[in-house]
Design an enzyme around this catalytic site. Sequence first.
Site, PDB file in Angstrom:
ATOM      1  N   HIS A   6     -37.278 -12.906   9.168  1.00 43.49           N
ATOM      2  CA  HIS A   6     -38.141 -11.677   8.657  1.00 43.49           C
ATOM      3  C   HIS A   6     -37.536 -10.706   9.821  1.00 43.49           C
ATOM      4  O   HIS A   6     -36.961 -10.795  10.613  1.00 43.49           O
ATOM      5  CB  HIS A   6     -39.380 -11.953   8.792  1.00 43.49           C
ATOM      6  CG  HIS A   6     -40.010 -12.199   9.981  1.00 43.49           C
ATOM      7  ND1 HIS A   6     -40.387 -11.310  11.262  1.00 43.49           N
ATOM      8  CD2 HIS A   6     -40.615 -13.357  10.485  1.00 43.49           C
ATOM      9  CE1 HIS A   6     -40.776 -11.911  12.100  1.00 43.49           C
ATOM     10  NE2 HIS A   6     -41.002 -13.298  11.923  1.00 43.49           N
ATOM     11  N   SER A  35     -33.453  -6.729   8.185  1.00 42.05           N
ATOM     12  CA  SER A  35     -33.832  -5.849   9.152  1.00 42.05           C
ATOM     13  C   SER A  35     -33.498  -6.444  10.553  1.00 42.05           C
ATOM     14  O   SER A  35     -32.337  -6.936  10.771  1.00 42.05           O
ATOM     15  CB  SER A  35     -35.175  -5.198   9.155  1.00 42.05           C
ATOM     16  OG  SER A  35     -35.293  -4.146   9.937  1.00 42.05           O
ATOM     17  N   HIS A  65     -37.437   0.219   2.396  1.00 35.61           N
ATOM     18  CA  HIS A  65     -37.294  -0.696   3.225  1.00 35.61           C
ATOM     19  C   HIS A  65     -37.912  -2.245   2.919  1.00 35.61           C
ATOM     20  O   HIS A  65     -37.370  -3.317   3.188  1.00 35.61           O
ATOM     21  CB  HIS A  65     -37.809  -0.265   4.645  1.00 35.61           C
ATOM     22  CG  HIS A  65     -37.010  -1.277   5.805  1.00 35.61           C
ATOM     23  ND1 HIS A  65     -35.761  -1.341   6.080  1.00 35.61           N
ATOM     24  CD2 HIS A  65     -37.839  -2.194   6.614  1.00 35.61           C
ATOM     25  CE1 HIS A  65     -35.474  -2.211   7.111  1.00 35.61           C
ATOM     26  NE2 HIS A  65     -36.637  -2.447   7.320  1.00 35.61           N
ATOM     27  N   ASP A  70     -34.797   3.897   1.761  1.00 40.47           N
ATOM     28  CA  ASP A  70     -34.905   3.345   2.958  1.00 40.47           C
ATOM     29  C   ASP A  70     -35.064   4.369   4.073  1.00 40.47           C
ATOM     30  O   ASP A  70     -34.005   5.074   4.268  1.00 40.47           O
ATOM     31  CB  ASP A  70     -34.001   2.205   3.382  1.00 40.47           C
ATOM     32  CG  ASP A  70     -34.646   1.606   4.529  1.00 40.47           C
ATOM     33  OD1 ASP A  70     -35.256   2.125   5.355  1.00 40.47           O
ATOM     34  OD2 ASP A  70     -34.165   0.241   4.501  1.00 40.47           O
TER      35      ASP A  70
END
Length: 495
Positions: free
Chosen positions: A221, A294, A471, A443
């Site tokens: 994540h 990310s 995002h 984003d």
Amino acid sequence: MVTRRAATVAGRWLNEAVSFLVFCLLDIVDSLLCLVYKVADYVFEAEWKPCYCLSAKEPITATRGKILFSHTNGVSKILTLSPLQELSGRSKIELEDISETLYTRPSLLSDLSVNELNKRFVKVSSSDSECSHHHHEKTLTKNKRRKTITKSSLTVNFTVVEMLREKIRPQNLSHDVSRWSDCDCGFCTSWASSSDKDHPLFVKTQIPKGVAAKDDVLFIHGFISSSAFWTETVFPSLSACSSAYRLFAVDLLGFGKSPKPADSLYTLREHVEMIEKSVLHKHNVKSYHIVAHSLGCILALDLAARHGGLIKSLTLLAPPYYPVPVGEKKPRQYVMKKVAPRKVWPPIALGASMAAWYEHISRTICLLICKHHRLWQFLAKLLTRNNRTVNFLIEGFMCHTHNAAWHTLHNIICGTGSKLDTYLDVVRDKLKCNVTIFHGENDELIPIECSYNVKQRIPRAQVKIIEKKDHITMVVGRQDEFARELQEIWKTSSF
């Protein structure tokens, strides 16, 4: 057309002017909060706690418990920690992953110069002037480089010394649990009460039922998130009944249900080694696919560089890759200014800037939000009628400590600096795995250019822009479609 252009220029000028005033004020507020937390830490913990406001001092020799810095042309790099008895028998600890942005974050006023004024204000009115200014700076840099005489000296930041003293002293439970300003609920501290003294990461697994697993997939994540970003979205779509993949989603060190040690510096090395220990070694993973979002993309690229041919495919979502210009003397500072540009608009830039530039303001935000996350989650459930998506997003956003978020932001997102170039080159030249990049069209946190920068470095990478998504919503809300895209990637990935 002329009117629209004039309005755009006026808007940029207004944004720059308001940003300048706001961040000058925040510089003052953060200094005051530094004193407040010094007193509060002493009152609640009976001990003065170090912060990163202290300036570096020189010269310091390799005495007991000191951290040596190699100081060349204004660039500091941590080398080793000594002596042997404080390292439990280890000869040295390599700490080059510690970013100087932790303790070198000049205030807006002290960082201001004629060139900075030109950069912040003049460029908004003309792209031509921006190019001219860039050329002028480049010329000045070259001239300075010719005149610079290489000097070597030793500097030390005492805050880093104190942090590392905490890190290497004998294990003490009081240093493992949360501080007074952190949440001490059962969810956030469950790792400390675990019977497993190795304190591995929390890993959510999904194993196929009734069939042998075809492949292993590691999900990583992003910043201030958790494994729920995957387990509440993609995992149900990749049902254990219909999927032949063994899925692993981790809570990164310091986030979700994973350990949040107060004495950790949350370096890239620590994050990656915890993933290796908690997933790859523990579950005997030999070869695998990686899906990362990310911040997780940086960890994924490090893993790819480490494990080489074991990687079957790389799927990167909104990778925060900001190429550092050749000759840039402070690559980490450069990246920090890209990630957190100290602007009030868009709001997400304001949030990122407050998180990156202000240690004590960001700690206050964590005190108000993370320490009281149960209250905010209760209110969210009440207002959204227990909306499952909102709940897991809030939980992931709030269940961390300031220490974890602060160090992870600087030591990984900013601290990688030009390191990502090396990782990307390894993937390009030494790996044959498929590389697929997804990016939301809307984003505002990570610009689309970052994904195209990766493709420029790895020509075989495929970039997929998800229209009208940002995002988060490039996965959340379209998880079924994304799951199908992942399965297609895995099927076509040869080993």
